[in-house]
Design an enzyme around this catalytic site. Structure first.
Site, PDB file in Angstrom:
ATOM      1  CB  SER A 185       6.817   0.761  -0.641  1.00  0.00           C
ATOM      2  OG  SER A 185       7.071   2.069  -1.052  1.00  0.00           O
ATOM      3  CE1 TYR A 232       8.506   1.688   5.084  1.00  0.00           C
ATOM      4  CE2 TYR A 232       8.943   2.785   2.993  1.00  0.00           C
ATOM      5  CZ  TYR A 232       8.094   2.061   3.816  1.00  0.00           C
ATOM      6  OH  TYR A 232       6.854   1.699   3.363  1.00  0.00           O
ATOM      7  CE  LYS A 281       7.129  -1.552   3.861  1.00  0.00           C
ATOM      8  NZ  LYS A 281       6.181  -2.297   4.666  1.00  0.00           N
TER       9      LYS A 281
HETATM   10  P1  NAD Z   1       0.612   3.300   9.676  1.00  0.00           P
HETATM   11  O1  NAD Z   1       1.803   3.691  10.468  1.00  0.00           O
HETATM   12  O2  NAD Z   1      -0.600   4.154   9.765  1.00  0.00           O
HETATM   13  O3  NAD Z   1       0.200   1.794  10.022  1.00  0.00           O
HETATM   14  C1  NAD Z   1       1.134   0.826  10.428  1.00  0.00           C
HETATM   15  C2  NAD Z   1       0.619   0.195  11.710  1.00  0.00           C
HETATM   16  O4  NAD Z   1       1.540  -0.809  12.148  1.00  0.00           O
HETATM   17  C3  NAD Z   1       0.468   1.206  12.865  1.00  0.00           C
HETATM   18  O5  NAD Z   1      -0.843   1.126  13.380  1.00  0.00           O
HETATM   19  C4  NAD Z   1       1.510   0.759  13.887  1.00  0.00           C
HETATM   20  O6  NAD Z   1       1.088   1.012  15.205  1.00  0.00           O
HETATM   21  C5  NAD Z   1       1.636  -0.721  13.571  1.00  0.00           C
HETATM   22  N1  NAD Z   1       2.923  -1.342  13.932  1.00  0.00           N
HETATM   23  C6  NAD Z   1       4.179  -0.922  13.604  1.00  0.00           C
HETATM   24  N2  NAD Z   1       5.095  -1.762  14.105  1.00  0.00           N
HETATM   25  C7  NAD Z   1       4.421  -2.734  14.775  1.00  0.00           C
HETATM   26  C8  NAD Z   1       4.812  -3.899  15.499  1.00  0.00           C
HETATM   27  N3  NAD Z   1       6.107  -4.205  15.696  1.00  0.00           N
HETATM   28  N4  NAD Z   1       3.857  -4.689  16.048  1.00  0.00           N
HETATM   29  C9  NAD Z   1       2.541  -4.379  15.887  1.00  0.00           C
HETATM   30  N5  NAD Z   1       2.106  -3.294  15.209  1.00  0.00           N
HETATM   31  C10 NAD Z   1       3.051  -2.488  14.660  1.00  0.00           C
HETATM   32  O7  NAD Z   1       1.078   3.161   8.145  1.00  0.00           O
HETATM   33  P2  NAD Z   1       0.229   2.966   6.822  1.00  0.00           P
HETATM   34  O8  NAD Z   1       0.413   4.179   5.995  1.00  0.00           O
HETATM   35  O9  NAD Z   1      -1.108   2.467   7.139  1.00  0.00           O
HETATM   36  O10 NAD Z   1       1.094   1.810   6.140  1.00  0.00           O
HETATM   37  C11 NAD Z   1       0.774   0.446   6.290  1.00  0.00           C
HETATM   38  C12 NAD Z   1       1.850  -0.380   5.606  1.00  0.00           C
HETATM   39  O11 NAD Z   1       1.942   0.002   4.246  1.00  0.00           O
HETATM   40  C13 NAD Z   1       3.244  -0.190   6.194  1.00  0.00           C
HETATM   41  O12 NAD Z   1       3.912  -1.439   6.169  1.00  0.00           O
HETATM   42  C14 NAD Z   1       3.908   0.775   5.233  1.00  0.00           C
HETATM   43  O13 NAD Z   1       5.296   0.631   5.196  1.00  0.00           O
HETATM   44  C15 NAD Z   1       3.281   0.346   3.913  1.00  0.00           C
HETATM   45  N6  NAD Z   1       3.274   1.415   2.898  1.00  0.00           N
HETATM   46  C16 NAD Z   1       2.732   2.629   3.212  1.00  0.00           C
HETATM   47  C17 NAD Z   1       2.742   3.644   2.252  1.00  0.00           C
HETATM   48  C18 NAD Z   1       2.207   5.017   2.579  1.00  0.00           C
HETATM   49  O14 NAD Z   1       2.554   5.972   1.868  1.00  0.00           O
HETATM   50  N7  NAD Z   1       1.374   5.186   3.588  1.00  0.00           N
HETATM   51  C19 NAD Z   1       3.271   3.407   0.987  1.00  0.00           C
HETATM   52  C20 NAD Z   1       3.788   2.149   0.702  1.00  0.00           C
HETATM   53  C21 NAD Z   1       3.783   1.146   1.673  1.00  0.00           C
HETATM   54  C1  WQD Z   2       5.457  13.407  -2.801  1.00  0.00           C
HETATM   55  C2  WQD Z   2       5.979  14.582  -3.593  1.00  0.00           C
HETATM   56  C3  WQD Z   2       8.016  15.489  -2.686  1.00  0.00           C
HETATM   57  C4  WQD Z   2       6.302  16.907   1.072  1.00  0.00           C
HETATM   58  C5  WQD Z   2       7.023   8.474   0.308  1.00  0.00           C
HETATM   59  C6  WQD Z   2       7.983   7.363   0.611  1.00  0.00           C
HETATM   60  C7  WQD Z   2       7.546   6.112  -0.086  1.00  0.00           C
HETATM   61  C8  WQD Z   2       6.089   5.778   0.220  1.00  0.00           C
HETATM   62  C9  WQD Z   2       5.189   6.947   0.038  1.00  0.00           C
HETATM   63  C10 WQD Z   2       5.982   4.235   2.016  1.00  0.00           C
HETATM   64  C11 WQD Z   2       7.501  14.545  -3.788  1.00  0.00           C
HETATM   65  C12 WQD Z   2       6.905  16.504  -2.597  1.00  0.00           C
HETATM   66  C13 WQD Z   2       6.481  16.351  -0.176  1.00  0.00           C
HETATM   67  C14 WQD Z   2       6.402  18.312   1.216  1.00  0.00           C
HETATM   68  C15 WQD Z   2       6.855  18.495  -1.142  1.00  0.00           C
HETATM   69  N1  WQD Z   2       5.918   5.401   1.586  1.00  0.00           N
HETATM   70  N2  WQD Z   2       6.757  17.127  -1.260  1.00  0.00           N
HETATM   71  N3  WQD Z   2       6.679  19.051   0.088  1.00  0.00           N
HETATM   72  O1  WQD Z   2       8.360  10.769  -1.380  1.00  0.00           O
HETATM   73  O2  WQD Z   2       6.777   9.932  -3.180  1.00  0.00           O
HETATM   74  O3  WQD Z   2       6.997   8.692  -1.088  1.00  0.00           O
HETATM   75  O4  WQD Z   2       5.697   8.074   0.720  1.00  0.00           O
HETATM   76  O5  WQD Z   2       6.322   3.247   1.413  1.00  0.00           O
HETATM   77  O6  WQD Z   2       8.413   5.102   0.325  1.00  0.00           O
HETATM   78  O7  WQD Z   2       9.277   7.734   0.152  1.00  0.00           O
HETATM   79  O8  WQD Z   2       5.836  10.852  -1.035  1.00  0.00           O
HETATM   80  O9  WQD Z   2       4.272  12.488  -0.118  1.00  0.00           O
HETATM   81  O10 WQD Z   2       6.648  12.478   0.732  1.00  0.00           O
HETATM   82  O11 WQD Z   2       6.183  13.281  -1.582  1.00  0.00           O
HETATM   83  O12 WQD Z   2       7.109  19.203  -2.113  1.00  0.00           O
HETATM   84  O13 WQD Z   2       6.283  18.869   2.320  1.00  0.00           O
HETATM   85  O14 WQD Z   2       5.719  15.782  -2.843  1.00  0.00           O
HETATM   86  O15 WQD Z   2       9.228  16.125  -3.021  1.00  0.00           O
HETATM   87  O16 WQD Z   2       7.772  15.093  -5.055  1.00  0.00           O
HETATM   88  P1  WQD Z   2       7.104  10.120  -1.735  1.00  0.00           P
HETATM   89  P2  WQD Z   2       5.699  12.286  -0.402  1.00  0.00           P
END
Ligand code: NAD
Ligand code: WQD
Length: 337
Positions: free
Chosen positions: A124, A148, A152
């Site tokens: 991330s 979190y 990562k």
């Molecule tokens: P999500 O929660 O929709 O998907 C994650 C999946 O992992 C879920 O289906 C959950 O049930 C499963 N899971 C969690 N722990 C588990 C375990 N111990 N065993 C088996 N399954 C398990 O999230 P997402 O948004 O699809 O994110 C996928 C990956 O990408 C995650 O690792 C997340 O940290 C990373 N990521 C997401 C974002 C984002 O903004 N969505 C940004 C950066 C990184």
């Molecule tokens: C985006 C912008 C908020 C909600 C997070 C995690 C990051 C990654 C992605 C997993 C910011 C603003 C948000 C609201 C708002 N996840 N905001 N009102 O914070 O960039 O990233 O998700 O890896 O680790 O930290 O994403 O969508 O929460 O926020 O004003 O109700 O929207 O302040 O500027 P963020 P976000």
């Protein structure tokens, strides 16, 4: 080529399953459904007309995970499974460290024992902490501000150490920026449990009338309009980056790190306006105090992924909002409809 997708029932995982199947790969999905719904995988099958095995398994269960590898022979693993809510990770750090780190340690050990050496890992942009300059390049200093993010960064370290000790491994670390949108079919999308933490699902639920008003967290940041700026990327573009990583890096031992973003930064208010235009709905908002831990602006230099993976984002903001709205309006209660 057969790929195991951990966390494949989740938001990004389900979209990646579609791209893998459409790209001619065989897959299997391992997920404990702690943050997802089995229906997402039924929809993946509907969209692609293809089938695959699903294992309702927790990565913390070593024996059950090992059995999956005994049951099928995989060429690579795409590892999405993990918990991802920043706020919850501050309240429950041990849960996050245990689930994300122990789960990954189990997976890596089982991969090694079963002769599977190709992995793509979901990292991330959070690992860049508060960047000193923009756009962010992969060699910028790394730091985190919450458990979190620390999981990562620690997993990135574990993967680097693993490769040093056993250079049969090919490790691709993808650092995602802010994934939004949904598959164009409107059949799969993001289905957050409870009140969404992230901006786009919140905006979508205000537009559909499930939530009354968006709280904009701060309007005094040193950005174009004072609200936070992020690099939003269409989840289908992000999914394609995983297919490219598997295609280009499997069987190429090493550790490869890529930003996966568009390189464009949009403010919260720009996102509200773009979503109103795409949906034809008003998104009411009020200005609120900053959210603790937020940074002003964050966007990627994604040129390394372009050069080495032959990947660039194809969709713009209009398509991200159009597809996010299409999913939301067809599935107002997510997969529960
Ligand atoms: P999500 O929660 O929709 O998907 C994650 C999946 O992992 C879920 O289906 C959950 O049930 C499963 N899971 C969690 N722990 C588990 C375990 N111990 N065993 C088996 N399954 C398990 O999230 P997402 O948004 O699809 O994110 C996928 C990956 O990408 C995650 O690792 C997340 O940290 C990373 N990521 C997401 C974002 C984002 O903004 N969505 C940004 C950066 C990184
Ligand atoms: C985006 C912008 C908020 C909600 C997070 C995690 C990051 C990654 C992605 C997993 C910011 C603003 C948000 C609201 C708002 N996840 N905001 N009102 O914070 O960039 O990233 O998700 O890896 O680790 O930290 O994403 O969508 O929460 O926020 O004003 O109700 O929207 O302040 O500027 P963020 P976000």
């Amino acid at each position: 080529m057969k790929i195991l997708v951990t966390g494949g029932a989740g938001f990004i995982g389900s979209h990646t399953c579609v791209e893998l199947l459409n790209g001619g790969y065989e897959i299997a999905v391992l997920d404990n459904l702690c943050n997802s719904n089995i229906k997402s995988l039924e929809r993946v099958k509907e969209i692609t007309g293809k089938t695959f095995n699903f294992y309702n398994v927790d990565l913390l269960d070593y024996e059950a995970t090992d059995k999956v590898f005994k049951n099928e022979k995989f060429d690579a693993v795409i590892h999405f499974a993990g918990l991802k809510a920043v706020g919850e990770s501050v309240e429950k750090p041990l849960l996050y460290y245990h689930n994300n780190i122990t789960g990954t340690l189990n997976l890596l050990d089982i991969m090694r024992k079963n002769g599977v050496f190709n992995i793509v890992f979901s990292s991330s942009a959070t690992v860049y902490g508060s960047p000193k300059s923009l756009p962010i390049k992969e060699d910028f200093p790394l730091s985190t501000t919450n458990p979190y993010g620390s999981t990562k960064l620690m997993i990135e370290g574990i993967l680097n150490d693993l490769y040093k000790a056993d250079n049969r491994f090919s490790v691709t670390i993808l650092r995602y920026f802010n994934p939004i949108g949904a598959h164009e079919s409107g059949k799969i999308g993001e289905d957050p449990k409870g009140i969404p933490n992230n901006l786009m699902p919140y905006i979508q639920q205000v537009a559909i009338g499930k939530l009354p008003i968006l709280s904009v967290f701060g309007n005094k940041y040193p950005t174009k309009d004072g609200t936070g700026v992020r690099d939003y990327i269409h989840v289908v573009d992000l999914s394609v980056a995983h297919v490219k990583a598997v295609e280009k890096k499997s069987g190429q031992p090493g550790v490869y790190v890529y930003n996966v973003g568009t390189g464009n930064g949009y403010s919260v208010l720009e996102m509200v306006k773009a979503f109103e235009k795409a949906s034809g709905k008003e998104v009411k908002y009020k200005i609120c105090p900053n959210r603790p831990g937020d940074i002003a602006a964050c966007y990627a230099d994604a040129s390394k992924a372009e050069e080495e993976l032959d990947w660039t984002a194809k969709f713009g903001l209009e398509e991200m909002c159009r597809d996010g709205w299409n999913w939301q309006k067809n599935n107002p209660n997510g997969y529960e409809d």
